[in-house]
Design a protein around this motif. Structure first.
Motif, PDB file in Angstrom:
ATOM      1  N   ARG A   1       0.839  -1.190   0.000  1.00 16.87           N
ATOM      2  CA  ARG A   1       0.000   0.000   0.000  1.00 16.87           C
ATOM      3  C   ARG A   1       0.884   1.253   0.000  1.00 16.87           C
ATOM      4  O   ARG A   1       1.840   1.343   0.763  1.00 16.87           O
ATOM      5  CB  ARG A   1      -0.873   0.007   1.251  1.00 16.87           C
TER       6      ARG A   1
ATOM      7  N   VAL B   1     -14.928  -8.953  11.390  1.00 17.60           N
ATOM      8  CA  VAL B   1     -14.114  -8.658  12.570  1.00 17.60           C
ATOM      9  C   VAL B   1     -14.478  -9.614  13.713  1.00 17.60           C
ATOM     10  O   VAL B   1     -13.612 -10.301  14.267  1.00 17.60           O
ATOM     11  CB  VAL B   1     -14.289  -7.184  13.010  1.00 17.60           C
TER      12      VAL B   1
ATOM     13  N   ARG C   1     -17.073   5.956  17.548  1.00 17.60           N
ATOM     14  CA  ARG C   1     -16.229   4.966  16.858  1.00 17.60           C
ATOM     15  C   ARG C   1     -15.394   5.639  15.771  1.00 17.60           C
ATOM     16  O   ARG C   1     -15.886   6.513  15.062  1.00 17.60           O
ATOM     17  CB  ARG C   1     -17.084   3.883  16.188  1.00 17.60           C
ATOM     18  N   GLY C   2     -14.168   5.176  15.671  1.00 17.48           N
ATOM     19  CA  GLY C   2     -13.282   5.668  14.624  1.00 17.48           C
ATOM     20  C   GLY C   2     -12.759   4.513  13.800  1.00 17.48           C
ATOM     21  O   GLY C   2     -13.133   3.361  14.029  1.00 17.48           O
ATOM     22  N   PRO C   3     -11.877   4.784  12.843  1.00 20.65           N
ATOM     23  CA  PRO C   3     -11.358   3.720  11.989  1.00 20.65           C
ATOM     24  C   PRO C   3     -10.668   2.624  12.797  1.00 20.65           C
ATOM     25  O   PRO C   3     -10.006   2.906  13.793  1.00 20.65           O
ATOM     26  CB  PRO C   3     -10.326   4.432  11.109  1.00 20.65           C
ATOM     27  N   LEU C   4     -10.841   1.378  12.377  1.00 18.82           N
ATOM     28  CA  LEU C   4     -10.153   0.255  13.021  1.00 18.82           C
ATOM     29  C   LEU C   4      -9.198  -0.422  12.036  1.00 18.82           C
ATOM     30  O   LEU C   4      -7.993  -0.449  12.243  1.00 18.82           O
ATOM     31  CB  LEU C   4     -11.168  -0.764  13.547  1.00 18.82           C
ATOM     32  N   CYS C   5      -9.741  -0.941  10.938  1.00 15.95           N
ATOM     33  CA  CYS C   5      -8.901  -1.761  10.052  1.00 15.95           C
ATOM     34  C   CYS C   5      -8.139  -0.933   9.034  1.00 15.95           C
ATOM     35  O   CYS C   5      -7.086  -1.339   8.567  1.00 15.95           O
ATOM     36  CB  CYS C   5      -9.734  -2.823   9.354  1.00 15.95           C
ATOM     37  N   GLY C   6      -8.665   0.229   8.676  1.00 15.29           N
ATOM     38  CA  GLY C   6      -7.980   1.098   7.720  1.00 15.29           C
ATOM     39  C   GLY C   6      -7.957   0.555   6.305  1.00 15.29           C
ATOM     40  O   GLY C   6      -7.294   1.123   5.438  1.00 15.29           O
ATOM     41  N   MET C   7      -8.644  -0.547   6.059  1.00 16.07           N
ATOM     42  CA  MET C   7      -8.561  -1.170   4.741  1.00 16.07           C
ATOM     43  C   MET C   7      -9.905  -1.636   4.188  1.00 16.07           C
ATOM     44  O   MET C   7      -9.960  -2.554   3.362  1.00 16.07           O
ATOM     45  CB  MET C   7      -7.545  -2.307   4.772  1.00 16.07           C
TER      46      MET C   7
ATOM     47  N   CYS D   1     -13.842  -3.285   8.121  1.00 19.26           N
ATOM     48  CA  CYS D   1     -14.591  -3.257   9.383  1.00 19.26           C
ATOM     49  C   CYS D   1     -15.804  -2.321   9.379  1.00 19.26           C
ATOM     50  O   CYS D   1     -16.664  -2.446  10.236  1.00 19.26           O
ATOM     51  CB  CYS D   1     -13.666  -2.902  10.544  1.00 19.26           C
ATOM     52  N   PHE D   2     -15.858  -1.376   8.463  1.00 11.63           N
ATOM     53  CA  PHE D   2     -16.981  -0.436   8.349  1.00 11.63           C
ATOM     54  C   PHE D   2     -17.149   0.475   9.567  1.00 11.63           C
ATOM     55  O   PHE D   2     -18.190   1.074   9.757  1.00 11.63           O
ATOM     56  CB  PHE D   2     -18.294  -1.177   8.060  1.00 11.63           C
ATOM     57  N   GLU D   3     -16.133   0.569  10.442  1.00  8.88           N
ATOM     58  CA  GLU D   3     -16.236   1.444  11.606  1.00  8.88           C
ATOM     59  C   GLU D   3     -16.086   2.917  11.222  1.00  8.88           C
ATOM     60  O   GLU D   3     -16.545   3.788  11.942  1.00  8.88           O
ATOM     61  CB  GLU D   3     -15.166   1.081  12.640  1.00  8.88           C
TER      62      GLU D   3
END
Lengths: 461, 86
Positions: free
Chosen positions: A47, A414, B46-52, B55-57
C-alpha cells in the motif's frame, strides 16, 4: 447495468499474489483484468508504494476515462520493499493488464460472471478463468476499551498514515503478535511518531526458534528484521506482553499492559494492535471452493475444488509476500494454460510454505488472551453485542439469530475471527452480497437474489 | 512521504480543512480534530479500526451519501464529509 467484455483471466485482488498472477497470465498472451476494492494497487503490504512513473493503466469504473496514474501515487521509495513493489508495478504496466481499482466484488450472478460495485454503480465481469487473490485482514482479540476511537489495527494505522494521517509527535503503542508489528512500528517511527512500546504476545523461546527457522528458510527476512530493529533503536520490544485495557473519555488516552506478573499503564494517543492475520475467504466460499483447516484448498496448480477457479496468497494459508508471489505466478501461468512455466515456482513455494509453518507456530496466540474480554466487553462492533450476550449460545448461527452478532455492515469479518478464538465457533456459510450494496443495485439483478431473501447479511445502505 | 500534488480543501461537519492530495476522508476527519467518524448503535463514538475497508467502523456521510467507508474514499476538492448524521 453494462455487461463487460470477456476476460480470459480475471483476478480479484491487487496485492502481490494478484499482481503476480496478472503478470503471468497477461505475459502468456491472455486477455487479463484485475479488480480491487482499494483506490490504488499493492494490496495491504505494498500500500502506498506506487510511484507515478510505475503506474499501470487504470480503468476506474464505471465511467471515468482510463488514466495513467491512480490517485494517491507517491514519490518512489528506496527501501528493498519499495523497489520490489516498484518492479512488479512496472511489470504489471508493461504486461497490458486492465486494472480496475476502487471496485468491490459483491456476488456471482452467473456461472462465470461476477458482480462488482463501485460508487453505487454495478458492473458485471465475465471471465473464462478466475484467480482469487483476496488477501487477508487483521485479526483482533477483544479487550476492554478496544472500541475506543484511536485504538486501531496495526496494519490499519499504517494504512491510515500512508493515506496521510498526521502522526508526527503522537505517542503510539504497537501491540499484538507477529512480524507485522515490527514493520508497522518502524514505519510509524519513520513518519515521526513516538513509538513508546512494541508489545509482542508470544514468548522469547518461540521467537528464538523462529529466528533459527528464518536463517534456514528465509535469510532475507532475518536481514529485514535486523534493519527494522536498527530503525527502532531505543524502542522497548517486550515479548510475552499484551494490552489488557484501553481507557479514555471520548477517545484513547491510556493503555494498561501486562507482562508476566507486572501490570502498568502508559498514556497513549494511538494503540496500534493486530493479533495476526485472517484470510479473506468470503468470495472463495461464496463460489463454493472447498475449505480445509480454515483456508482454501488448492491443488499443485493453485486450482480450487471449483474447476477454472484458482486461489493464491493468504487465502490458501497466511505466509507473506514471497509465498504470495510464487503462488500468484503459479496460478497465473496455470490459468493461462502454461503449466511448464508454473512449475518453475514450485520449489520457492515449497520453501515459503515451510517458512509460513514456522511463522504460524511462532506467533500462535496464547490462551491468556481469551480472558481479556470482560462480560460487558463488546465483541461485535457493528451491532454492539457483548461477550456475555454471545457466550450463552452454542454456536455462531444461534448467536447470530438471537443477538444479531455478525449481521452488521462488516458481516462478521471482525467478530467472526474473534468469536472463533473466544468460543471456538466455526464460521457460518457465506451468502451474497458479500459486501453491503444498495438495494437499488441489487434490484437490477433481482432475479438472482429472490431465492436468498432473509439472509440477514444484506444490509441496505 | 511527499504528496505528488498540492493540498486540497474539503469540509468536515462544515469546517474547512486542508489535506494532502491522495488523502482519504478518514484522514480529513482526523485532521479536523475528530477521532470518531460515527456513533455506534448503542451511542458510543467509533473511529477507523482496520484502515482497509473491512470493518466499516469509519463510516460517515460523504457528499450526502450516508454510510460511506471514509478509509476507502479519496478526498476530492470541495468534498463534504459529515460525522454528525446517522
Amino acid at each position: 447495468m453494462s455487461r463487460s467484455a470477456e476476460y480470459d483471466v480475471l483476478i480479484v485482488g491487487m496485492g502481490p499474489a494478484g499482481i503476480a498472477a496478472a503478470c503471468a497470465a497477461a505475459e502468456g498472451g491472455r486477455r487479463t483484468a484485475i479488480v480491487d476494492d482499494n483506490p490504488a494497487p499493492g494490496g495491504q503490504i505494498w500500500r502506498g508504494r506506487l510511484s507515478e512513473g510505475d503506474s499501470p493503466i487504470f480503468v476506474p469504473p464505471p465511467t471515468n476515462a482510463a488514466r495513467r496514474c491512480p490517485v494517491g501515487a507517491r514519490e518512489p521509495g528506496q527501501s528493498p520493499e519499495d523497489r520490489q513493489a516498484a518492479a512488479w508495478f512496472r511489470r504489471l504496466a508493461a504486461a497490458g493488464v486492465e486494472c480496475i481499482t476502487g471496485t468491490q466484488v459483491v456476488a456471482q450472478t452467473d456461472g462465470n460472471v461476477l458482480l462488482a460495485e463501485s460508487g453505487g454503480v454495478c458492473r458485471e465481469l465475465a471471465y473464462d478463468k478466475l484467480v482469487l487473490a483476496t488477501g487477508a485482514r487483521e485479526s483482533f482479540v477483544p479487550f476492554p476499551g478496544w472500541t475506543l476511537p484511536n485504538v486501531v489495527g496495526a496494519g490499519g494505522l499504517q494504512a491510515l498514515v500512508t493515506a496521510g494521517l498526521p502522526i508526527a509527535g503522537k505517542r503510539v503503542a504497537v501491540a499484538g503478535g507477529g512480524p507485522l508489528l515490527f514493520s508497522v512500528a518502524a514505519g510509524l517511527r519513520q513518519t515521526g511518531a513516538k513509538v513508546i512500546l512494541i508489545a509482542e504476545q508470544t514468548c522469547w523461546s518461540r521467537l528464538i526458534r523462529f529466528g533459527f527457522a528464518l536463517v534456514r528458510l528465509a535469510p532475507g527476512k532475518l536481514m529485514l528484521g535486523l534493519r527494522y530493529k536498527w530503525k527502532l533503536l531505543g524502542v522497548p520490544y517486550r515479548a510475552g506482553c499484551w494490552p489488557v485495557a484501553a481507557e479514555g473519555e471520548r477517545q484513547l488516552e491510556r493503555v494498561t499492559f501486562r507482562a508476566g506478573k507486572k501490570t502498568w499503564t502508559e498514556p497513549c494517543d494511538y494503540l496500534a494492535c493486530g493479533f495476526g492475520l485472517t484470510p479473506n475467504t468470503e468470495l472463495p466460499r461464496l463460489l463454493g471452493c472447498r475449505m480445509e483447516g480454515g483456508v482454501v484448498k488448492v491443488d499443485p496448480w493453485q486450482e480450487t475444488s471449483v474447476p477454472g477457479v484458482y486461489c493464491a496468497g493468504e487465502p490458501t494459508g497466511i505466509g507473506g509476500v514471497e509465498r504470495a508471489l510464487a503462488e500468484g505466478q503459479i496460478a497465473g501461468h496455470a490459468a493461462a494454460g502454461q503449466p511448464d512455466r508454473a512449475r518453475r515456482f514450485f520449489s520457492t513455494r515449497a520453501r515459503m510454505r515451510r517458512f509460513a509453518g514456522a511463522l504460524n507456530r511462532a506467533f500462535a496466540l496464547r490462551d491468556e488472551l481469551r480472558q481479556l474480554a470482560a462480560a460487558d466487553t463488546i465483541v461485535c462492533r457493528c451491532e454492539d453485542v457483548t461477550r456475555r450476550q454471545m457466550a450463552s449460545y452454542t454456536g455462531w448461527r444461534p448467536a447470530k439469530l438471537h443477538t444479531r452478532c455478525g449481521m452488521g455492515s462488516c458481516q462478521g469479518r471482525v467478530c467472526g475471527a474473534a468469536a472463533q478464538f473466544l468460543f471456538g465457533w466455526e464460521p457460518d456459510s457465506v451468502r451474497p452480497p458479500i459486501f453491503p450494496v444498495s438495494v437499488q443495485n441489487l434490484a437490477l439483478r433481482n432475479d438472482s437474489w429472490e431465492t436468498d431473501t432473509g439472509s440477514g447479511c444484506c444490509e441496505s445502505i | 512521504m511527499q504528496a505528488v500534488d498540492a493540498d486540497i480543501r474539503v469540509t468536515v461537519d462544515g469546517r474547512e480543512v486542508r489535506v494532502p492530495a491522495g488523502a482519504t476522508a478518514a484522514v480529513a476527519i482526523a485532521v479536523a480534530g475528530r477521532a470518531a467518524c460515527r456513533t455506534s448503535v448503542t451511542g458510543s463514538p467509533r473511529g477507523p479500526l482496520c484502515g482497509m475497508g473491512i470493518c466499516f467502523e469509519c463510516r460517515a456521510t460523504i457528499d450526502g451519501r450516508p454510510h460511506q467507508r471514509t478509509c476507502q474514499t479519496v478526498c476530492r476538492p470541495g468534498m463534504e464529509i459529515r460525522t454528525d448524521e446517522p
